[in-house]
Design a protein around this motif. Structure first.
Motif, short mmCIF file in Angstrom:
data_model
loop_
_atom_site.label_atom_id
_atom_site.label_comp_id
_atom_site.label_asym_id
_atom_site.label_seq_id
_atom_site.Cartn_x
_atom_site.Cartn_y
_atom_site.Cartn_z
N PRO A 128 -7.60 -15.87 20.87
CA PRO A 128 -8.29 -14.59 21.09
C PRO A 128 -9.05 -14.51 22.41
CG PRO A 128 -9.11 -15.69 19.10
CD PRO A 128 -8.00 -16.51 19.63
N HIS A 129 -9.50 -15.63 22.94
CA HIS A 129 -10.23 -15.60 24.21
C HIS A 129 -9.35 -15.16 25.37
CE1 HIS A 129 -8.36 -19.59 24.19
NE2 HIS A 129 -8.49 -19.59 25.50
N LEU A 130 -8.01 -15.20 25.20
CA LEU A 130 -7.08 -14.74 26.23
C LEU A 130 -6.58 -13.31 25.98
CD1 LEU A 130 -4.84 -17.92 26.74
CD2 LEU A 130 -6.74 -17.13 28.18
N CYS A 131 -6.90 -12.75 24.83
CA CYS A 131 -6.32 -11.47 24.41
C CYS A 131 -6.98 -10.26 25.04
CB CYS A 131 -6.43 -11.31 22.89
SG CYS A 131 -5.44 -12.46 21.95
N ASP A 132 -6.16 -9.26 25.33
CA ASP A 132 -6.67 -7.93 25.68
C ASP A 132 -6.91 -7.11 24.41
OD1 ASP A 132 -6.45 -8.26 28.52
OD2 ASP A 132 -4.28 -7.99 28.31
N PHE A 133 -6.22 -7.47 23.34
CA PHE A 133 -6.39 -6.81 22.05
C PHE A 133 -6.07 -7.81 20.96
CE2 PHE A 133 -1.96 -6.27 23.14
CZ PHE A 133 -1.28 -6.44 21.94
N THR A 134 -6.55 -7.54 19.76
CA THR A 134 -6.19 -8.34 18.59
C THR A 134 -5.61 -7.40 17.55
OG1 THR A 134 -8.40 -8.11 17.61
CG2 THR A 134 -8.02 -10.05 19.01
N SER A 135 -4.94 -7.97 16.58
CA SER A 135 -4.36 -7.17 15.50
C SER A 135 -5.18 -7.36 14.23
CB SER A 135 -2.91 -7.60 15.25
OG SER A 135 -2.13 -7.35 16.38
N PRO A 136 -5.73 -6.28 13.69
CA PRO A 136 -6.54 -6.41 12.47
C PRO A 136 -5.66 -6.50 11.23
CG PRO A 136 -6.40 -4.12 13.12
CD PRO A 136 -5.69 -4.91 14.20
N ALA A 137 -6.29 -6.84 10.12
CA ALA A 137 -5.61 -6.72 8.83
C ALA A 137 -5.50 -5.22 8.55
CB ALA A 137 -6.42 -7.40 7.74
N ILE A 138 -4.36 -4.80 8.03
CA ILE A 138 -4.11 -3.36 7.88
C ILE A 138 -3.69 -3.02 6.46
CG2 ILE A 138 -2.61 -1.46 8.61
CD1 ILE A 138 -2.28 -2.94 11.28
N PHE A 139 -4.29 -1.96 5.93
CA PHE A 139 -3.83 -1.33 4.70
C PHE A 139 -3.38 0.06 5.09
CE2 PHE A 139 -4.66 1.78 1.37
CZ PHE A 139 -3.89 1.26 0.34
N ARG A 140 -2.16 0.42 4.72
CA ARG A 140 -1.66 1.75 5.06
C ARG A 140 -1.01 2.39 3.84
NH1 ARG A 140 2.47 3.66 9.85
NH2 ARG A 140 1.94 5.85 9.65
N GLN A 141 -1.41 3.64 3.58
CA GLN A 141 -0.81 4.43 2.51
C GLN A 141 -0.69 5.84 3.02
OE1 GLN A 141 -3.02 4.35 -1.14
NE2 GLN A 141 -1.39 5.32 -2.29
N GLU A 142 0.54 6.30 3.21
CA GLU A 142 0.83 7.61 3.77
C GLU A 142 0.10 7.79 5.10
OE1 GLU A 142 0.40 10.62 0.78
OE2 GLU A 142 1.57 9.48 -0.66
N ASN A 143 -0.78 8.78 5.22
CA ASN A 143 -1.48 9.04 6.48
C ASN A 143 -2.83 8.33 6.58
OD1 ASN A 143 0.51 10.65 7.56
ND2 ASN A 143 -0.28 12.48 6.58
N LEU A 144 -3.14 7.46 5.65
CA LEU A 144 -4.40 6.72 5.67
C LEU A 144 -4.14 5.29 6.12
CD1 LEU A 144 -7.45 6.43 4.94
CD2 LEU A 144 -6.66 5.71 2.67
N THR A 145 -4.84 4.88 7.16
CA THR A 145 -4.76 3.50 7.64
C THR A 145 -6.16 2.94 7.69
OG1 THR A 145 -2.82 3.99 8.99
CG2 THR A 145 -4.01 1.97 9.51
#
Length: 128
Positions: free
Chosen positions: A102-119
């Motif tokens: 992560p110290h080299l990252c421009d972004f990280t990817s979070p844990a994601i819950f997605r249901q239809e239009n809700l993220t």
């Protein structure tokens, strides 16, 4: 807090994943829920990557392979190579995530819950 939570429209961006192992499978599985505009570049591919709707390019990474991409996930197990690719991406102005660094990252990817239009996403600021 080092990372600002944002949402990025990715269905119009060309995304590159470098390497084809388990870490790449994890990132690819998340991306497949949002887009099919992903290329995976690796000399070998985990079988689960072949099940996703992505372009697979079977070759080792070479300088210049990032051209034409707007977002990059660097997933090799070679730390020196990861840093080299990240530096090339920075020079080109392409945001990159160096998986497991992560110290080299421009972004990280979070844990994601997605249901239809809700993220809903949950992030740890790159910390475990």
């Amino acid at each position: 807090m080092e990372f600002l939570p944002v949402n990025i429209r990715i269905n119009t961006r060309n995304i590159l994943i470098i390497e084809g192992g388990k870490v790449a499978v994890h990132k690819a599985a998340i991306l497949s829920r949002f887009t099919s505009r992903v290329t995976v570049l690796a000399p070998q591919f985990h079988e689960k990557l072949r099940e996703l709707p992505f372009q697979l390019v079977c070759k080792p990474y070479e300088q210049g392979d990032i051209a034409g991409y707007q977002l990059i996930y660097i997933c090799t197990d070679n730390h020196a190579l990861n840093k080299e690719i990240k530096q090339e991406a920075a020079r080109a102005g392409i945001p990159a995530s160096v998986c497991d660094a992560p110290h080299l990252c421009d972004f990280t990817s979070p844990a994601i819950f997605r249901q239809e239009n809700l993220t809903i996403s949950v992030a740890t600021d790159g910390k475990k």
